[in-house]
Motif scaffolding. Structure first.
Motif, PDB file in Angstrom:
ATOM      1  N   TYR A   1      -3.571  72.705  81.742  1.00 51.65           N
ATOM      2  CA  TYR A   1      -4.179  73.765  80.942  1.00 51.65           C
ATOM      3  C   TYR A   1      -5.115  73.173  79.886  1.00 51.65           C
TER       4      TYR A   1
ATOM      5  N   TYR B   1      -6.176  74.636  76.061  1.00 48.14           N
ATOM      6  CA  TYR B   1      -6.047  75.637  75.011  1.00 48.14           C
ATOM      7  C   TYR B   1      -7.010  75.291  73.885  1.00 48.14           C
TER       8      TYR B   1
ATOM      9  N   GLN C   1      -7.593  75.858  69.746  1.00 47.46           N
ATOM     10  CA  GLN C   1      -7.012  76.297  68.475  1.00 47.46           C
ATOM     11  C   GLN C   1      -8.127  76.403  67.452  1.00 47.46           C
TER      12      GLN C   1
ATOM     13  N   LEU D   1      -3.981  79.860  68.733  1.00 46.73           N
ATOM     14  CA  LEU D   1      -4.021  79.130  70.006  1.00 46.73           C
ATOM     15  C   LEU D   1      -4.273  80.096  71.146  1.00 46.73           C
TER      16      LEU D   1
ATOM     17  N   ILE E   1      -5.383  80.338  75.452  1.00 49.76           N
ATOM     18  CA  ILE E   1      -5.630  79.689  76.741  1.00 49.76           C
ATOM     19  C   ILE E   1      -7.116  79.780  77.080  1.00 49.76           C
TER      20      ILE E   1
ATOM     21  N   SER F   1      -6.561  77.321  83.275  1.00 51.08           N
ATOM     22  CA  SER F   1      -5.330  76.837  83.859  1.00 51.08           C
ATOM     23  C   SER F   1      -5.626  76.426  85.296  1.00 51.08           C
TER      24      SER F   1
ATOM     25  N   PHE G   1      -6.512  71.505  73.016  1.00 56.28           N
ATOM     26  CA  PHE G   1      -5.270  70.913  73.514  1.00 56.28           C
ATOM     27  C   PHE G   1      -5.211  70.991  75.027  1.00 56.28           C
TER      28      PHE G   1
ATOM     29  N   LEU H   1       1.718  69.512  68.936  1.00 54.57           N
ATOM     30  CA  LEU H   1       2.583  70.664  69.217  1.00 54.57           C
ATOM     31  C   LEU H   1       3.897  70.150  69.775  1.00 54.57           C
TER      32      LEU H   1
ATOM     33  N   PHE I   1       5.040  78.330  66.007  1.00 56.24           N
ATOM     34  CA  PHE I   1       4.472  79.298  66.933  1.00 56.24           C
ATOM     35  C   PHE I   1       5.533  79.812  67.892  1.00 56.24           C
TER      36      PHE I   1
ATOM     37  N   TYR J   1       0.410  81.647  84.607  1.00 56.92           N
ATOM     38  CA  TYR J   1       0.132  80.247  84.327  1.00 56.92           C
ATOM     39  C   TYR J   1      -0.507  80.081  82.959  1.00 56.92           C
ATOM     40  N   LYS J   2       0.136  80.669  81.947  1.00 58.10           N
ATOM     41  CA  LYS J   2      -0.357  80.493  80.591  1.00 58.10           C
ATOM     42  C   LYS J   2       0.727  80.893  79.608  1.00 58.10           C
ATOM     43  N   LEU J   3       0.590  80.388  78.401  1.00 58.19           N
ATOM     44  CA  LEU J   3       1.412  80.817  77.280  1.00 58.19           C
ATOM     45  C   LEU J   3       0.554  81.697  76.386  1.00 58.19           C
TER      46      LEU J   3
ATOM     47  N   PHE K   1       0.371  82.899  72.719  1.00 63.57           N
ATOM     48  CA  PHE K   1       0.939  82.493  71.449  1.00 63.57           C
ATOM     49  C   PHE K   1       0.799  83.582  70.393  1.00 63.57           C
ATOM     50  N   GLY K   2       1.769  83.611  69.477  1.00 65.19           N
ATOM     51  CA  GLY K   2       1.603  84.387  68.262  1.00 65.19           C
ATOM     52  C   GLY K   2       0.663  83.642  67.323  1.00 65.19           C
TER      53      GLY K   2
END
Lengths: 114, 114
Positions: A33, A35, A37, A43, A45, A48, A90, B45, B91, B100-102, B104-105
């Motif tokens: 991935y 990302y 920030q 953060l 995406i 991917s 990232f 992270l 986070f 296929y991703k996160l 995030f808050g």
């Protein structure tokens, strides 16, 4: 041994330049991935890849082009850099999405466009 | 669509106080994964915990504990007897089972004063 490594850690460049950030993982993971920030720490995406195939392209400008020569590498090339591209980028990897485990992150690349 | 809300932007405590970070999520999937990551001032992270949607057991790891409540779609994180080294941005993140991703808050900045 560093699990997910990014180079360079810092990158300062002028507007309009083209630059690349490299990422390598030695964990044998299938998914990688990128990302971004931003300055407010948010953060998000960008891309991917799973088994070298693009899975997610999250409304990123065409100036950003990821390249995955093999499962262990996912590089990010940025054309015609703009001030707004300044951020920390990232790289991360996981076995196959996050079904079995967490995503492992690199240390980040702080890009500053002047 | 997935969404993670961390309503607390910043929390400041004195050493040895307890601090609880709130995380509320939204998803339409029945199978999903929740995460907490720590970002210390050095910028990397650091993975703290991963929890799947079928496991509502609370978890304790040293001074860290997590309270997962599906009924309120919350996954809160408590640091007991905080220390200066706990100062970081924390986070909360969410991933659906086949995603296929996160997501995030926005993160919560915790400052622990000596």
């Amino acid at each position: 041994d560093t699990a997910v490594s990014q180079t360079p850690k810092y990158l300062v460049t002028q507007m309009g330049n083209d630059k690349s950030i490299k990422c390598e993982q030695n964990l044998g993971h299938d998914t990688m991935y990128w990302y971004k920030q931003d300055s407010k720490k948010f953060l998000k995406i960008m891309f991917s890849y799973n088994n070298k195939e693009l899975i997610i392209n999250e409304t990123v400008p065409n100036r950003f082009s990821p390249k995955s020569p093999d499962k262990a590498h996912l590089n990010l090339h940025i054309n015609s850099l703009e001030l707004g591209d300044s951020a920390v980028y990232f790289c991360a990897s996981s076995p196959a999405g996050v079904v079995n485990t967490e995503a492992f992150f690199g240390q980040g690349t702080r890009l500053t466009v002047v | 669509a997935q969404k993670v809300t961390q309503a607390q932007t910043e929390i400041s405590v004195v050493e040895k106080e307890d601090v609880t970070l709130d995380c509320v999520y939204e998803t339409r999937d029945t199978t999903y994964y929740l995460f907490w990551y720590k970002q210390p001032p050095s910028g990397e992270l650091v993975f703290l915990i991963r929890r799947n949607s079928f496991d509502e057991q609370n978890e304790i790891s040293g001074r860290y504990s997590w309270n997962f409540q599906k009924s309120t779609s919350s996954f809160n994180f408590t640091i007991t007897a905080s220390q200066v080294v706990d100062s970081a941005v924390y986070f909360c993140a969410l991933s659906d089972a086949n995603d296929y991703k996160l997501s995030f808050g926005a993160g919560t900045t915790v400052t622990v004063r000596a």
